[in-house]
Enzyme design. Structure first.
Site, short mmCIF file in Angstrom:
data_model
loop_
_atom_site.label_atom_id
_atom_site.label_comp_id
_atom_site.label_asym_id
_atom_site.label_seq_id
_atom_site.Cartn_x
_atom_site.Cartn_y
_atom_site.Cartn_z
N GLY A 177 1.61 -6.89 -4.97
CA GLY A 177 2.19 -6.03 -5.99
C GLY A 177 2.16 -6.65 -7.38
N ASP A 227 -0.29 -1.31 -15.72
CA ASP A 227 -0.85 -2.59 -15.25
C ASP A 227 -1.97 -3.07 -16.16
OD1 ASP A 227 0.91 -2.04 -13.23
OD2 ASP A 227 -0.62 -1.60 -11.72
N GLU A 283 -10.07 2.30 -12.78
CA GLU A 283 -9.20 2.42 -11.60
C GLU A 283 -8.99 3.88 -11.19
OE1 GLU A 283 -6.94 -0.65 -10.94
OE2 GLU A 283 -6.01 0.23 -9.17
N SER A 327 -3.41 -7.52 -9.00
CA SER A 327 -4.64 -8.32 -9.06
C SER A 327 -5.80 -7.44 -9.52
CB SER A 327 -4.95 -8.92 -7.70
OG SER A 327 -4.98 -7.90 -6.71
N SER A 328 -5.73 -6.13 -9.24
CA SER A 328 -6.84 -5.25 -9.63
C SER A 328 -6.93 -5.12 -11.15
CB SER A 328 -6.72 -3.88 -8.96
OG SER A 328 -5.52 -3.25 -9.34
N HIS A 341 7.55 3.67 -11.92
CA HIS A 341 7.11 5.05 -11.72
C HIS A 341 7.43 5.92 -12.94
CE1 HIS A 341 5.67 4.73 -7.56
NE2 HIS A 341 6.59 3.81 -7.45
N THR A 342 7.47 5.29 -14.09
CA THR A 342 7.65 6.02 -15.34
C THR A 342 6.34 6.18 -16.09
OG1 THR A 342 8.34 3.91 -16.28
CG2 THR A 342 10.09 5.47 -15.75
C1 GLA Z 1 1.57 0.85 -9.57
C2 GLA Z 1 0.70 1.55 -10.60
C3 GLA Z 1 1.36 1.60 -11.96
C4 GLA Z 1 2.80 2.13 -11.86
C5 GLA Z 1 3.55 1.41 -10.75
C6 GLA Z 1 4.93 2.00 -10.52
O1 GLA Z 1 1.68 -0.52 -9.92
O2 GLA Z 1 -0.54 0.88 -10.72
O3 GLA Z 1 0.60 2.41 -12.83
O4 GLA Z 1 2.81 3.52 -11.67
O5 GLA Z 1 2.86 1.44 -9.52
O6 GLA Z 1 5.75 1.78 -11.61
#
Ligand code: GLA
Length: 366
Positions: A122, A170, A158, A125-126, A33-34
Protein backbone atom coordinates in the site's frame (compact mmCIF):
# COMPACT_ATOMS: atom_id res chain seq x y z
CA UNK A 1 27.38 -17.57 -9.40
CA UNK A 2 26.41 -13.89 -9.70
CA UNK A 3 23.30 -12.74 -7.89
CA UNK A 4 20.92 -11.87 -10.73
CA UNK A 5 19.31 -9.06 -8.68
CA UNK A 6 22.63 -7.20 -8.68
CA UNK A 7 23.11 -7.51 -12.44
CA UNK A 8 24.25 -4.10 -13.58
CA UNK A 9 23.21 -2.00 -16.57
CA UNK A 10 26.39 -2.74 -18.51
CA UNK A 11 26.01 -6.48 -18.05
CA UNK A 12 22.40 -6.29 -19.22
CA UNK A 13 22.82 -3.95 -22.16
CA UNK A 14 26.55 -3.89 -23.00
CA UNK A 15 26.98 -0.15 -22.47
CA UNK A 16 26.74 2.33 -19.58
CA UNK A 17 23.51 4.18 -18.70
CA UNK A 18 23.17 7.83 -19.78
CA UNK A 19 20.80 9.04 -17.07
CA UNK A 20 19.63 7.89 -13.64
CA UNK A 21 16.52 9.24 -11.92
CA UNK A 22 14.37 8.07 -9.04
CA UNK A 23 11.05 8.64 -7.24
CA UNK A 24 9.65 7.71 -3.83
CA UNK A 25 6.66 5.69 -2.70
CA UNK A 26 4.04 7.43 -0.58
CA UNK A 27 2.22 7.09 2.71
CA UNK A 28 -1.08 8.91 2.88
CA UNK A 29 -1.36 10.68 6.24
CA UNK A 30 -5.03 11.63 5.83
CA UNK A 31 -7.57 12.15 3.03
CA UNK A 32 -8.50 8.64 1.88
CA UNK A 33 -10.78 7.90 -1.10
CA UNK A 34 -11.16 11.64 -1.60
CA UNK A 35 -8.91 12.06 -4.66
CA UNK A 36 -11.37 10.61 -7.19
CA UNK A 37 -14.04 12.83 -5.65
CA UNK A 38 -12.04 15.99 -6.53
CA UNK A 39 -11.20 16.32 -2.84
CA UNK A 40 -8.26 16.94 -0.51
CA UNK A 41 -5.39 14.59 0.35
CA UNK A 42 -2.20 14.73 2.41
CA UNK A 43 0.46 12.14 1.51
CA UNK A 44 4.16 12.16 2.36
CA UNK A 45 7.07 10.51 0.50
CA UNK A 46 8.61 7.29 1.78
CA UNK A 47 12.37 7.09 2.31
CA UNK A 48 12.16 4.03 0.02
CA UNK A 49 12.59 4.87 -3.66
CA UNK A 50 12.52 3.36 -7.15
CA UNK A 51 15.56 4.07 -9.34
CA UNK A 52 15.74 3.97 -13.13
CA UNK A 53 18.95 3.95 -15.16
CA UNK A 54 18.36 4.56 -18.84
CA UNK A 55 20.13 4.98 -22.17
CA UNK A 56 18.50 6.03 -25.45
CA UNK A 57 18.45 3.58 -28.38
CA UNK A 58 18.73 4.28 -32.11
CA UNK A 59 15.63 2.22 -32.90
CA UNK A 60 12.10 2.38 -31.43
CA UNK A 61 12.69 -0.75 -29.35
CA UNK A 62 12.32 -0.54 -25.59
CA UNK A 63 14.18 -3.05 -23.43
CA UNK A 64 13.55 -2.87 -19.71
CA UNK A 65 14.70 -5.01 -16.81
CA UNK A 66 13.65 -4.93 -13.16
CA UNK A 67 15.78 -6.17 -10.27
CA UNK A 68 12.54 -6.88 -8.34
CA UNK A 69 11.65 -9.57 -10.89
CA UNK A 70 15.20 -10.42 -11.97
CA UNK A 71 14.08 -12.20 -15.15
CA UNK A 72 16.75 -13.80 -17.33
CA UNK A 73 16.03 -11.29 -20.12
CA UNK A 74 14.69 -7.73 -20.29
CA UNK A 75 11.03 -7.26 -21.30
CA UNK A 76 10.89 -5.88 -24.83
CA UNK A 77 8.35 -3.92 -26.87
CA UNK A 78 8.21 -1.40 -29.69
CA UNK A 79 7.05 2.19 -29.20
CA UNK A 80 3.56 2.62 -30.73
CA UNK A 81 2.90 -1.09 -30.11
CA UNK A 82 2.21 -0.79 -26.38
CA UNK A 83 -0.49 -3.17 -25.22
CA UNK A 84 -1.64 -4.54 -21.87
CA UNK A 85 0.07 -7.78 -20.78
CA UNK A 86 -0.88 -7.87 -17.11
CA UNK A 87 2.84 -7.80 -16.22
CA UNK A 88 4.91 -5.11 -14.47
CA UNK A 89 6.19 -3.82 -17.82
CA UNK A 90 2.69 -2.37 -18.38
CA UNK A 91 3.61 0.53 -16.08
CA UNK A 92 6.49 1.39 -18.44
CA UNK A 93 4.35 0.80 -21.54
CA UNK A 94 1.63 2.97 -20.01
CA UNK A 95 4.11 5.79 -19.52
CA UNK A 96 5.48 5.70 -23.08
CA UNK A 97 1.94 5.45 -24.49
CA UNK A 98 0.81 8.45 -22.41
CA UNK A 99 3.86 10.47 -23.48
CA UNK A 100 3.34 9.64 -27.15
CA UNK A 101 -0.33 10.62 -26.87
CA UNK A 102 0.92 14.02 -25.75
CA UNK A 103 2.99 14.29 -28.92
CA UNK A 104 6.30 14.01 -27.06
CA UNK A 105 9.16 12.77 -29.25
CA UNK A 106 10.54 9.54 -27.79
CA UNK A 107 13.01 7.02 -29.13
CA UNK A 108 13.49 3.50 -27.93
CA UNK A 109 15.66 2.97 -24.85
CA UNK A 110 17.22 0.47 -22.49
CA UNK A 111 16.30 0.78 -18.83
CA UNK A 112 17.22 -0.94 -15.60
CA UNK A 113 14.88 -0.57 -12.62
CA UNK A 114 15.66 -1.16 -8.98
CA UNK A 115 13.42 -0.45 -6.01
CA UNK A 116 13.21 -0.76 -2.26
CA UNK A 117 9.57 0.39 -2.17
CA UNK A 118 7.82 -2.79 -0.97
CA UNK A 119 5.30 -4.30 -3.40
CA UNK A 120 1.73 -4.86 -2.21
CA UNK A 121 2.16 -2.95 1.07
CA UNK A 122 0.00 0.00 0.00
CA UNK A 123 2.97 2.37 -0.45
CA UNK A 124 2.29 2.88 -4.13
CA UNK A 125 5.27 1.17 -5.68
CA UNK A 126 3.45 1.56 -9.01
CA UNK A 127 3.42 5.38 -8.85
CA UNK A 128 7.09 5.36 -7.80
CA UNK A 129 7.90 3.30 -10.90
CA UNK A 130 5.80 5.46 -13.24
CA UNK A 131 7.27 8.73 -11.99
CA UNK A 132 10.87 7.46 -11.98
CA UNK A 133 10.43 6.31 -15.61
CA UNK A 134 8.89 9.64 -16.67
CA UNK A 135 11.75 11.52 -15.00
CA UNK A 136 14.41 9.39 -16.68
CA UNK A 137 12.75 9.87 -20.10
CA UNK A 138 12.34 13.61 -19.56
CA UNK A 139 16.04 13.87 -18.86
CA UNK A 140 17.21 11.48 -21.59
CA UNK A 141 15.14 13.16 -24.33
CA UNK A 142 15.25 16.74 -22.93
CA UNK A 143 11.45 17.03 -22.78
CA UNK A 144 9.63 20.15 -21.51
CA UNK A 145 7.66 18.45 -18.72
CA UNK A 146 7.15 19.90 -15.24
CA UNK A 147 6.36 18.04 -12.00
CA UNK A 148 2.56 18.28 -12.36
CA UNK A 149 2.62 17.10 -15.96
CA UNK A 150 4.91 14.28 -14.81
CA UNK A 151 2.20 13.26 -12.30
CA UNK A 152 -0.49 13.51 -15.00
CA UNK A 153 1.49 11.24 -17.32
CA UNK A 154 1.91 8.67 -14.52
CA UNK A 155 -1.80 8.87 -13.75
CA UNK A 156 -2.73 8.42 -17.43
CA UNK A 157 -0.45 5.35 -17.58
CA UNK A 158 -2.21 3.80 -14.61
CA UNK A 159 -5.80 4.57 -15.60
CA UNK A 160 -5.11 3.96 -19.30
CA UNK A 161 -2.93 1.06 -20.34
CA UNK A 162 -2.67 -0.49 -16.87
CA UNK A 163 -6.43 -0.08 -16.40
CA UNK A 164 -6.70 0.79 -12.67
CA UNK A 165 -9.38 3.47 -12.06
CA UNK A 166 -7.37 5.36 -9.42
CA UNK A 167 -7.24 9.04 -8.47
CA UNK A 168 -4.13 11.18 -8.94
CA UNK A 169 -2.87 11.29 -5.33
CA UNK A 170 -0.15 8.66 -5.65
CA UNK A 171 1.42 10.10 -8.79
CA UNK A 172 1.29 13.65 -7.35
CA UNK A 173 2.99 12.36 -4.20
CA UNK A 174 5.69 10.46 -6.10
CA UNK A 175 6.33 13.55 -8.24
CA UNK A 176 6.13 16.30 -5.60
CA UNK A 177 6.35 14.97 -2.04
CA UNK A 178 9.38 14.93 0.27
CA UNK A 179 9.95 12.51 3.16
CA UNK A 180 9.98 15.20 5.86
CA UNK A 181 6.89 17.27 4.95
CA UNK A 182 3.25 16.42 4.34
CA UNK A 183 2.04 17.38 0.87
CA UNK A 184 -1.41 18.96 1.01
CA UNK A 185 -3.04 18.59 -2.42
CA UNK A 186 -6.32 19.88 -3.78
CA UNK A 187 -6.92 17.16 -6.37
CA UNK A 188 -9.36 19.37 -8.33
CA UNK A 189 -7.03 22.31 -8.96
CA UNK A 190 -3.79 20.35 -8.32
CA UNK A 191 -2.66 23.19 -6.07
CA UNK A 192 -0.33 21.89 -3.40
CA UNK A 193 1.57 22.98 -0.33
CA UNK A 194 4.39 21.40 1.68
CA UNK A 195 3.74 21.34 5.43
CA UNK A 196 6.51 20.13 7.77
CA UNK A 197 5.50 17.56 10.40
CA UNK A 198 5.32 18.92 13.97
CA UNK A 199 8.81 18.96 15.50
CA UNK A 200 7.49 16.88 18.42
CA UNK A 201 6.40 14.02 16.14
CA UNK A 202 7.62 11.38 13.71
CA UNK A 203 6.03 8.62 11.65
CA UNK A 204 5.78 4.88 12.03
CA UNK A 205 4.48 2.70 9.20
CA UNK A 206 3.75 -1.00 9.66
CA UNK A 207 2.71 -3.32 6.84
CA UNK A 208 -0.07 -5.62 8.07
CA UNK A 209 1.05 -8.37 5.71
CA UNK A 210 -2.51 -8.61 4.41
CA UNK A 211 -3.30 -8.06 0.74
CA UNK A 212 -6.95 -8.35 -0.10
CA UNK A 213 -7.61 -10.30 -3.25
CA UNK A 214 -10.72 -8.32 -4.08
CA UNK A 215 -9.29 -4.90 -3.30
CA UNK A 216 -9.32 -3.92 -7.00
CA UNK A 217 -12.97 -4.87 -7.37
CA UNK A 218 -14.02 -3.17 -4.13
CA UNK A 219 -12.19 0.00 -5.17
CA UNK A 220 -14.23 0.11 -8.37
CA UNK A 221 -17.45 -0.43 -6.41
CA UNK A 222 -16.65 2.41 -4.00
CA UNK A 223 -15.72 4.70 -6.84
CA UNK A 224 -19.01 3.97 -8.60
CA UNK A 225 -20.95 4.50 -5.36
CA UNK A 226 -19.37 7.95 -5.10
CA UNK A 227 -20.29 8.77 -8.70
CA UNK A 228 -23.88 7.62 -8.05
CA UNK A 229 -24.11 9.66 -4.84
CA UNK A 230 -22.88 12.82 -6.55
CA UNK A 231 -25.36 12.33 -9.41
CA UNK A 232 -28.29 11.87 -7.03
CA UNK A 233 -27.24 14.99 -5.11
CA UNK A 234 -26.94 16.97 -8.35
CA UNK A 235 -23.28 17.96 -7.94
CA UNK A 236 -20.26 17.35 -10.21
CA UNK A 237 -18.39 15.47 -7.45
CA UNK A 238 -18.78 14.65 -3.75
CA UNK A 239 -16.25 17.44 -3.15
CA UNK A 240 -19.16 19.81 -3.74
CA UNK A 241 -21.53 18.34 -1.14
CA UNK A 242 -22.10 20.46 1.94
CA UNK A 243 -22.74 19.10 5.43
CA UNK A 244 -26.25 20.60 5.16
CA UNK A 245 -27.04 18.72 1.93
CA UNK A 246 -25.84 15.51 3.59
CA UNK A 247 -27.99 16.13 6.66
CA UNK A 248 -31.07 16.46 4.42
CA UNK A 249 -30.80 12.68 4.16
CA UNK A 250 -31.88 12.04 0.58
CA UNK A 251 -29.36 9.27 -0.16
CA UNK A 252 -30.33 5.62 0.44
CA UNK A 253 -27.92 3.34 2.32
CA UNK A 254 -25.08 2.61 1.76
CA UNK A 255 -24.62 5.73 -0.40
CA UNK A 256 -25.42 7.95 2.60
CA UNK A 257 -22.50 6.47 4.52
CA UNK A 258 -20.14 6.60 1.53
CA UNK A 259 -20.92 10.28 0.93
CA UNK A 260 -20.59 11.06 4.65
CA UNK A 261 -17.09 9.58 4.66
CA UNK A 262 -15.97 11.72 1.73
CA UNK A 263 -17.52 14.93 3.07
CA UNK A 264 -16.19 14.48 6.61
CA UNK A 265 -12.79 13.28 5.34
CA UNK A 266 -12.33 16.41 3.24
CA UNK A 267 -13.15 18.48 6.33
CA UNK A 268 -10.61 16.48 8.34
CA UNK A 269 -7.87 17.15 5.76
CA UNK A 270 -8.63 20.87 6.03
CA UNK A 271 -8.35 20.64 9.81
CA UNK A 272 -5.20 18.53 9.56
CA UNK A 273 -3.63 21.26 7.45
CA UNK A 274 -4.41 23.80 10.18
CA UNK A 275 -3.01 21.44 12.82
CA UNK A 276 0.28 21.27 10.89
CA UNK A 277 0.33 25.04 10.46
CA UNK A 278 0.18 25.24 14.28
CA UNK A 279 2.59 22.33 14.82
CA UNK A 280 -0.20 20.55 16.72
CA UNK A 281 0.65 16.82 16.73
CA UNK A 282 -2.11 15.96 19.22
CA UNK A 283 -4.88 17.40 17.01
CA UNK A 284 -3.39 15.79 13.92
CA UNK A 285 -3.43 12.43 15.71
CA UNK A 286 -7.11 12.82 16.71
CA UNK A 287 -7.97 13.49 13.09
CA UNK A 288 -6.10 10.35 11.99
CA UNK A 289 -8.12 8.30 14.49
CA UNK A 290 -11.37 9.84 13.27
CA UNK A 291 -10.36 9.15 9.67
CA UNK A 292 -9.86 5.48 10.48
CA UNK A 293 -13.29 5.23 12.15
CA UNK A 294 -14.86 6.78 9.09
CA UNK A 295 -13.08 4.35 6.71
CA UNK A 296 -14.13 1.46 8.93
CA UNK A 297 -17.77 2.37 9.60
CA UNK A 298 -18.87 4.60 6.72
CA UNK A 299 -16.68 3.75 3.75
CA UNK A 300 -16.23 0.14 4.87
CA UNK A 301 -12.77 -0.42 3.40
CA UNK A 302 -11.08 -1.83 6.49
CA UNK A 303 -10.83 -5.43 7.75
CA UNK A 304 -10.98 -6.87 11.31
CA UNK A 305 -7.23 -7.53 11.25
CA UNK A 306 -6.42 -3.98 10.20
CA UNK A 307 -8.82 -2.63 12.84
CA UNK A 308 -7.01 -4.73 15.46
CA UNK A 309 -3.61 -3.41 14.34
CA UNK A 310 -4.89 0.18 14.42
CA UNK A 311 -6.44 -0.34 17.89
CA UNK A 312 -3.16 -1.78 19.24
CA UNK A 313 -1.31 1.24 17.85
CA UNK A 314 -3.80 3.77 19.23
CA UNK A 315 -3.55 2.21 22.72
CA UNK A 316 0.23 2.74 23.04
CA UNK A 317 1.75 5.60 25.00
CA UNK A 318 3.51 8.20 22.80
CA UNK A 319 1.05 7.58 19.92
CA UNK A 320 -0.85 10.68 18.79
CA UNK A 321 -2.97 8.78 16.28
CA UNK A 322 -3.10 5.83 13.88
CA UNK A 323 -5.02 4.81 10.77
CA UNK A 324 -4.95 2.49 7.79
CA UNK A 325 -3.32 4.19 4.81
CA UNK A 326 -4.11 3.68 1.11
CA UNK A 327 -6.94 2.02 -0.76
CA UNK A 328 -7.92 -0.44 2.00
CA UNK A 329 -8.71 -4.11 2.69
CA UNK A 330 -5.12 -4.60 3.89
CA UNK A 331 -1.82 -2.83 3.35
CA UNK A 332 -0.18 -0.60 5.92
CA UNK A 333 -1.02 1.38 9.04
CA UNK A 334 0.50 4.83 9.65
CA UNK A 335 1.01 6.29 13.12
CA UNK A 336 2.09 9.70 14.34
CA UNK A 337 4.22 9.19 17.46
CA UNK A 338 6.30 11.32 19.82
CA UNK A 339 9.72 12.14 18.38
CA UNK A 340 12.32 9.68 19.61
CA UNK A 341 9.74 6.95 20.32
CA UNK A 342 9.29 5.60 16.77
CA UNK A 343 11.58 2.60 16.97
CA UNK A 344 10.25 1.36 20.32
CA UNK A 345 6.61 1.96 19.44
CA UNK A 346 6.99 0.20 16.08
CA UNK A 347 8.52 -2.87 17.70
CA UNK A 348 5.95 -2.99 20.47
CA UNK A 349 2.98 -2.66 18.10
CA UNK A 350 4.37 -5.26 15.70
CA UNK A 351 5.02 -7.71 18.56
CA UNK A 352 1.51 -7.28 20.00
CA UNK A 353 -0.10 -7.73 16.59
CA UNK A 354 1.96 -10.86 16.00
CA UNK A 355 0.98 -12.28 19.39
CA UNK A 356 -2.69 -11.25 19.52
CA UNK A 357 -3.72 -11.80 15.90
CA UNK A 358 -1.10 -14.23 14.68
CA UNK A 359 -0.21 -11.53 12.14
CA UNK A 360 2.94 -11.18 10.02
CA UNK A 361 3.69 -7.44 10.28
CA UNK A 362 6.72 -5.69 8.78
CA UNK A 363 8.03 -2.36 10.04
CA UNK A 364 8.54 -0.11 6.99
CA UNK A 365 9.25 3.20 8.77
CA UNK A 366 11.49 3.96 10.59
C1 GLA B 1 -5.28 4.10 -3.98
C2 GLA B 1 -5.39 4.97 -5.22
C3 GLA B 1 -5.42 6.45 -4.86
C4 GLA B 1 -6.47 6.74 -3.77
C5 GLA B 1 -6.32 5.75 -2.62
C6 GLA B 1 -7.42 5.90 -1.60
O1 GLA B 1 -4.02 4.31 -3.37
O2 GLA B 1 -4.28 4.74 -6.06
O3 GLA B 1 -5.69 7.21 -6.02
O4 GLA B 1 -7.76 6.71 -4.31
O5 GLA B 1 -6.32 4.41 -3.05
O6 GLA B 1 -7.32 7.13 -0.95
Amino acid sequence: MTDVATTGFEVLFGRPPEVARDAPGRVNLIGEHTDYNDGLVMPIATPQRTRVELAAARSDVVRVWSASIAAARPATYRLSEERRTGEWVDYVQGVTAAMRTRGLALHGFDARIESDVPLGAGLSSSAALEIAVVRALVEAFALPIDAIETARIGHDAETGLVGAPVGIMDQMAASLAAPDAALFIDTRSLEFEQLPLPSAAELVVIDSGITHRHAGGEYRVRRQECVDSARRLGVPALRDVTAAALAAGTLPPPLDRRARHVVTENARVGEAREALQHGDARRFGELMNASHRSMRDDFEVSTPEIDALVAIAQAQPHVFGARMTGGGFGGSVVMLVARGAARDVAQLVAARYRAERNGAPAILIP
